[in-house]
Design a protein around this motif. Sequence first.
Motif, PDB file in Angstrom:
ATOM      1  N   TYR A  50     -68.324 -32.529 -43.583  1.00  0.00           N
ATOM      2  CA  TYR A  50     -68.236 -31.083 -43.824  1.00  0.00           C
ATOM      3  C   TYR A  50     -67.378 -30.314 -42.846  1.00  0.00           C
ATOM      4  CZ  TYR A  50     -72.068 -31.800 -47.059  1.00  0.00           C
ATOM      5  OH  TYR A  50     -72.848 -32.231 -48.107  1.00  0.00           O
ATOM      6  N   GLY A  51     -66.899 -30.956 -41.806  1.00  0.00           N
ATOM      7  CA  GLY A  51     -66.182 -30.208 -40.781  1.00  0.00           C
ATOM      8  C   GLY A  51     -67.152 -29.234 -40.110  1.00  0.00           C
ATOM      9  N   SER A  52     -66.617 -28.169 -39.490  1.00  0.00           N
ATOM     10  CA  SER A  52     -67.523 -27.167 -38.927  1.00  0.00           C
ATOM     11  C   SER A  52     -67.040 -25.776 -39.320  1.00  0.00           C
ATOM     12  CB  SER A  52     -67.600 -27.300 -37.407  1.00  0.00           C
ATOM     13  OG  SER A  52     -66.548 -26.587 -36.811  1.00  0.00           O
ATOM     14  N   GLU A  53     -67.990 -24.956 -39.683  1.00  0.00           N
ATOM     15  CA  GLU A  53     -67.593 -23.610 -40.120  1.00  0.00           C
ATOM     16  C   GLU A  53     -67.503 -22.684 -38.943  1.00  0.00           C
ATOM     17  OE1 GLU A  53     -70.396 -24.682 -43.824  1.00  0.00           O
ATOM     18  OE2 GLU A  53     -71.014 -24.032 -41.827  1.00  0.00           O
ATOM     19  N   ARG A  54     -67.177 -21.495 -39.235  1.00  0.00           N
ATOM     20  CA  ARG A  54     -67.066 -20.476 -38.188  1.00  0.00           C
ATOM     21  C   ARG A  54     -68.394 -20.341 -37.491  1.00  0.00           C
ATOM     22  NH1 ARG A  54     -67.677 -14.676 -38.915  1.00  0.00           N
ATOM     23  NH2 ARG A  54     -69.474 -15.549 -38.044  1.00  0.00           N
ATOM     24  N   ALA A  55     -68.312 -20.167 -36.206  1.00  0.00           N
ATOM     25  CA  ALA A  55     -69.551 -20.092 -35.417  1.00  0.00           C
ATOM     26  C   ALA A  55     -70.342 -18.846 -35.770  1.00  0.00           C
ATOM     27  CB  ALA A  55     -69.180 -20.058 -33.937  1.00  0.00           C
ATOM     28  N   LYS A  56     -71.627 -18.960 -35.641  1.00  0.00           N
ATOM     29  CA  LYS A  56     -72.482 -17.813 -35.970  1.00  0.00           C
ATOM     30  C   LYS A  56     -72.308 -16.701 -34.965  1.00  0.00           C
ATOM     31  CE  LYS A  56     -76.051 -20.513 -38.112  1.00  0.00           C
ATOM     32  NZ  LYS A  56     -77.463 -20.709 -38.384  1.00  0.00           N
ATOM     33  N   GLY A  57     -71.895 -16.993 -33.858  1.00  0.00           N
ATOM     34  CA  GLY A  57     -71.776 -15.916 -32.869  1.00  0.00           C
ATOM     35  C   GLY A  57     -71.447 -16.491 -31.521  1.00  0.00           C
ATOM     36  N   ASP A  58     -72.296 -17.331 -31.081  1.00  0.00           N
ATOM     37  CA  ASP A  58     -72.091 -17.893 -29.758  1.00  0.00           C
ATOM     38  C   ASP A  58     -71.125 -19.069 -29.869  1.00  0.00           C
ATOM     39  OD1 ASP A  58     -74.361 -18.731 -27.063  1.00  0.00           O
ATOM     40  OD2 ASP A  58     -72.188 -18.858 -27.246  1.00  0.00           O
ATOM     41  N   ILE A 109     -59.152 -36.474 -38.960  1.00  0.00           N
ATOM     42  CA  ILE A 109     -58.656 -36.145 -37.630  1.00  0.00           C
ATOM     43  C   ILE A 109     -58.960 -34.649 -37.439  1.00  0.00           C
ATOM     44  CG2 ILE A 109     -56.647 -35.997 -36.118  1.00  0.00           C
ATOM     45  CD1 ILE A 109     -55.356 -38.171 -37.885  1.00  0.00           C
ATOM     46  N   PHE A 110     -59.779 -34.380 -36.421  1.00  0.00           N
ATOM     47  CA  PHE A 110     -60.245 -32.994 -36.247  1.00  0.00           C
ATOM     48  C   PHE A 110     -59.214 -32.148 -35.550  1.00  0.00           C
ATOM     49  CE2 PHE A 110     -64.516 -33.395 -37.771  1.00  0.00           C
ATOM     50  CZ  PHE A 110     -64.834 -34.741 -37.613  1.00  0.00           C
ATOM     51  N   GLY A 111     -58.936 -30.990 -36.082  1.00  0.00           N
ATOM     52  CA  GLY A 111     -58.015 -30.026 -35.454  1.00  0.00           C
ATOM     53  C   GLY A 111     -58.833 -28.896 -34.815  1.00  0.00           C
ATOM     54  N   GLU A 112     -58.233 -27.718 -34.786  1.00  0.00           N
ATOM     55  CA  GLU A 112     -58.921 -26.561 -34.197  1.00  0.00           C
ATOM     56  C   GLU A 112     -60.010 -26.045 -35.118  1.00  0.00           C
ATOM     57  OE1 GLU A 112     -58.509 -24.683 -31.199  1.00  0.00           O
ATOM     58  OE2 GLU A 112     -57.667 -26.641 -30.694  1.00  0.00           O
ATOM     59  N   SER A 113     -59.720 -26.131 -36.399  1.00  0.00           N
ATOM     60  CA  SER A 113     -60.696 -25.623 -37.367  1.00  0.00           C
ATOM     61  C   SER A 113     -60.606 -26.428 -38.640  1.00  0.00           C
ATOM     62  CB  SER A 113     -60.395 -24.156 -37.673  1.00  0.00           C
ATOM     63  OG  SER A 113     -59.164 -24.079 -38.372  1.00  0.00           O
ATOM     64  N   ASN A 114     -61.477 -26.116 -39.555  1.00  0.00           N
ATOM     65  CA  ASN A 114     -61.479 -26.832 -40.837  1.00  0.00           C
ATOM     66  C   ASN A 114     -60.109 -26.851 -41.476  1.00  0.00           C
ATOM     67  OD1 ASN A 114     -64.110 -27.495 -40.699  1.00  0.00           O
ATOM     68  ND2 ASN A 114     -64.785 -26.299 -42.451  1.00  0.00           N
ATOM     69  N   LEU A 132     -59.178 -39.266 -48.031  1.00  0.00           N
ATOM     70  CA  LEU A 132     -60.138 -40.119 -48.736  1.00  0.00           C
ATOM     71  C   LEU A 132     -59.373 -41.296 -49.326  1.00  0.00           C
ATOM     72  CD1 LEU A 132     -63.081 -40.355 -49.614  1.00  0.00           C
ATOM     73  CD2 LEU A 132     -62.453 -39.216 -51.731  1.00  0.00           C
ATOM     74  N   ILE A 133     -59.865 -42.447 -48.974  1.00  0.00           N
ATOM     75  CA  ILE A 133     -59.161 -43.654 -49.464  1.00  0.00           C
ATOM     76  C   ILE A 133     -60.035 -44.384 -50.466  1.00  0.00           C
ATOM     77  CG2 ILE A 133     -58.039 -45.813 -48.793  1.00  0.00           C
ATOM     78  CD1 ILE A 133     -57.908 -44.511 -45.934  1.00  0.00           C
ATOM     79  N   SER A 135     -60.159 -31.803 -49.158  1.00  0.00           N
ATOM     80  CA  SER A 135     -60.504 -30.577 -48.422  1.00  0.00           C
ATOM     81  C   SER A 135     -61.472 -30.871 -47.290  1.00  0.00           C
ATOM     82  CB  SER A 135     -61.118 -29.549 -49.374  1.00  0.00           C
ATOM     83  OG  SER A 135     -62.335 -30.055 -49.870  1.00  0.00           O
ATOM     84  N   ALA A 136     -61.616 -29.911 -46.449  1.00  0.00           N
ATOM     85  CA  ALA A 136     -62.423 -30.091 -45.235  1.00  0.00           C
ATOM     86  C   ALA A 136     -63.898 -30.269 -45.542  1.00  0.00           C
ATOM     87  CB  ALA A 136     -62.215 -28.901 -44.314  1.00  0.00           C
ATOM     88  N   ASP A 137     -64.352 -29.679 -46.629  1.00  0.00           N
ATOM     89  CA  ASP A 137     -65.786 -29.836 -46.931  1.00  0.00           C
ATOM     90  C   ASP A 137     -65.951 -30.792 -48.107  1.00  0.00           C
ATOM     91  OD1 ASP A 137     -66.318 -26.761 -48.855  1.00  0.00           O
ATOM     92  OD2 ASP A 137     -64.664 -28.207 -48.822  1.00  0.00           O
ATOM     93  N   ILE A 138     -65.270 -31.868 -47.994  1.00  0.00           N
ATOM     94  CA  ILE A 138     -65.297 -32.887 -49.049  1.00  0.00           C
ATOM     95  C   ILE A 138     -66.711 -33.386 -49.303  1.00  0.00           C
ATOM     96  CG2 ILE A 138     -64.784 -34.672 -47.365  1.00  0.00           C
ATOM     97  CD1 ILE A 138     -63.745 -34.647 -51.070  1.00  0.00           C
TER      98      ILE A 138
END
Lengths: 762, 370
Positions: A48-56, A91-96, A103-104, A115-118
């Motif tokens: 799923y990658g990582s979404e925008r942080a909730k705050g912190d 390969i993880f970048g700065e954001s999704n 996918l192979i 997509s990032a949330d495959i």
Amino acid sequence: MKIKSLYISAFGGVKDLRLDFENDFTVIFGENEQGKTTIMNFIKMMFYGSERAKGDLAKSPRKKYTPWDNSQMSGSIDFEKDGKSFRLERIFGESNSTDKVTLIDKDLGKRETVSADIGAKILGLSAPAFERSIFIGQFGFPESNAAAEGEINSKLSNIALTGSEDISFDEVYARLEKAKLQLSSKSGKTGTYDKNLIALKNLNEQLEKAEGDAEKIAVGRQKAAEIVKEIEALQQKADALKQKIDKEQDFKNANKLRELLALKEELEKITAELTLENGSKIDEMFLKKIDFCLSKIGGVKTKIEAKENENKIIKQGLDLALNPQKASPEKSAELSDKIKALEEKQTDLKTEYNNTENELNQKAAPNFILLILGIILGLGGAALCSYKTYIGVVVALIGIILCVVFLVITSSKNAKKKALEGRLLNIKLELNELMTVLTLEKSNLNAITTALNSNAAMIENQQNHLKENDEKIEELLKEKADYETELSTLLGNTFNTTDIDSTLDALRHKAGEQKEIKQKINYILKDVGNISYEEAAQKIKEAESFEIEDDFDAIKQEFSNISDEILNRKTTATEILTEIKAMTKVMDNPEAIKSQIADLTAKSQSQKEYLDALNLAMTTLSNSFAEVRRNYGSALDSKTAEIFKGITGGKYKAVNVSKSFDISVEKADTFGSFEIGYLSSGTVDQAYLSLRLAVSEFMADTNGALPILLDDSLTQFDDKRQKTALEFLKDYSNKNQIIMFTCHKAISDTAEALGGKKISIS
Amino acid sequence: MNSVKILHTADIHIGARDAFLGAAAEGRRFETLLTFEKIVDLAKEKGADILAVAGDLFDSNNVESEFISGVLNKISSIPEIKVVFAAGNHDPLNSESPFLNNSLPQNLYILPTTDSVLTFEDIKTKVYGKSFEGVYLKGEEEFSIKPDSDYINIMVQHGELRADLGSDYNSITPKFVKKSGMDYIALGHVHTHTPVGKIDNTHFAYCGCPEGQGFDELSQKGVYFGEVQKGKCDLQFIPVSKRQHIVRQVDITSCEDIAGAVLADLKANFENYADNLYKIELVGSIPSDATLNLAEITARLSAQLYFVKIKDKTEFLLDLELLATEPTLKGVFVKNMLSLLDQSDDKETVKQALNIGLRAFNSGVMYNED
């Protein structure tokens, strides 16, 4: 879907780690906590990658797991789904958006960038759902005590009822309801939306009033303007009438004015007459001066006369005194005798007078008896004639004779009376004459007596007196002359007229007339007002060309009526304007209110929309909850019962969730159920795990079997329970791949002993 | 050719309260007076002969005396300019009017409440018009005083341009304009300025209000200035408002620093961006478990902007179709809402309900005032 293997190139503190999961039941043993958490998060982030942080930002998983040595975060997972093999590389970048996800398809050898949330596609779950159903952690309640009981209850019931332990229908619904009540309270009066509606209502009322006021004011103004016009018209009428009334007055006055002018002429005439040739105007003042002079002259004259008389007597006395022959004792005696004789005569005459008077009085009364008798006899005789003519005639004759006798007597009496009266008169005259002579002789006697008694000193005295008097007379004459001069100055030629008194009288008379005329003029002026003679002449001229109205009283009445009307109208107009002023002071501007209404309407419209949405959400939520309970209900119950039974080795047979979300468990061999509060924490853990697993199965029903990742779920279990659980899990793994993480060696050993695969990581 | 320079303004509404501002409202009220002063300064700077104020100079006849004396003092500072005023429905010339209860500067001419004309020999110009006497005024077919061809004829009038005589606020019909024979009619009442129109030889325009009073008045605000000659009119619109009311959408998808993103957007698009009043709508998508702290964002923005209100119109980054398959409460809720969305006519409400419902799973959903 099954995870076959994973490879971490660099992720958090882990580098170059490969794990294989051919066995369906794998236990990963690692001594530190971080290792397993890292791997679990790796798995999640890979899908799923990582979404925008909730705050912190510090909590952002991406930041957290970025390798410390800044090497590229990356890895891959091999998995099987629907009989196919795949590899997911990331390969993880700065954001999704900057992650490189590939996918192979291992069977076909196809690579595709996805997509990032495959994960959503592959697993059929959203990221949160993935976390909820695949990651199963510890229940975390060491002791089942009173305080924790509620929480336990809610967590378990949440799982049962919503599929997620953190989500309780009550909470969600309560949030919606709170928002709703803030807008619209139960009473419908205190919510912000309620208040806005009330305020709108008030504003609308205010607007109505303000518009009404504005209308009233406009109407009032118009009315006032009309009244002003009416007043103007009336005023014109009144002015015309007033002119007529004034004219009438003028006409009435015309006669007076004519009189005035006539009097004026007379006045002028008399004033001219009262002007002497020397120019003096004869008026009251003038006449007073004249009278003064005259009286003074008169007075002086009298004084002179008096003094002259005095002188006369003194001279007489002196004469007698200085001429003895004129004043001698013999003369004196002679005079005395004369006087005596005269006095005697006087007495005689007086006596005669009295006697004659008495006689006169005595013989006054006429003999009426005779007359009466005569008449009676006469009349009787006449009457008797009819009886006995002879006697009658005689009687009558006697009567007539008597009357005649009476007449004769009376007339002779009268003659006598007259004679007597004549006599009286003569006596009186004689007496008067005698008196005068007597007085004269007496004074002569006096003078002689005085002369005889006077001596040389007395004579000289008298002579001096005489001289004084002469001087005085001189003075007086001078004074008189002065006054006469003044008089002459005043009167001019008139003074020399022969009959000055009557002339003066005439002048006085004229002056009196003049005064009268002046008074009359003044009275008239009082009546008609103070106007000049020119104005009077003008008005008379005007009046002559004027026609009188017949009914002046009617005109005056109309004028009075109209004047009242005007006053009324003015009062009304003033009242209206005062009212308008008062209203203007306090009224609201409709425009301002309208704009307030517009604002508020927009606000409350927005609130209404939100309120409608809230209501819809609440209804749908309730319905959905009911649906979930229905769906879950027995299915979940039976699934849970099955698992629970298995995990507890048949000790318990069911986990029940009541309507009021109370959790209770049923013992296999006992009737009835036990509420959570009565259970040991170990049993609670078992119940929790069972529920979670059951829920996962539910998810699996729709999405296909999914791997279950257990995060040290059995730590709270005692050894016996652990074994039972592990046995159950081994069995369970036939359906669902189980990957269990633990840092307890015993668990991993037991698992291995039961046929699971043990992997050690450090 | 005889010409006269005129500065045309109206609807300043000195003393009005901006409905949204709350605590800042008092300051803003005095700004209306400052706007007027700015206009007077502009008239002086441009060398205007006439400053025409076509009504609603004051928001009401009850404004505080400081506003009134402020206006009168400012007018007396430009004795060389003739200030002609026709009262409007907000400041009618009734017994409460400040113009009837104070001594007035020499150069201030108040048009009476009946058709009137002012003659200015020195600039060979006649100014026509009449003041509102009350809140309402019925319009007439034509003006009762005819123009004078030897003068430039200008009318100053508060009223509503329309085809018929049905307005409560002094209807001005095309017929009226035509028959007036004016060279220019300076209008007031409408708060948005219009281009200069023309009927026969008569030009006319609304100058609009020079300073907006709410978020319903979003257009450019200012005054008209220029030269009027017989039959000719050369006017330019000069913006004068200190602050604009702006409604703007900012997309915050994938934004980490929302406040920063908003400020950047405003800075890039508006001169003197910090002076304006903003209604910002946040749009775009945010993660499903994220919550926007509007209070925090508003606080950060308020530190830099005169006034700002934020509305959250973001949508969750969610695959709703996917979520609808979950057998959980959330899933079932979404499923039901999506089917409602299909069936319902009122899609907006359903969308909003779905949004609110989803937010309620994570946090409170109290209604946020705009």
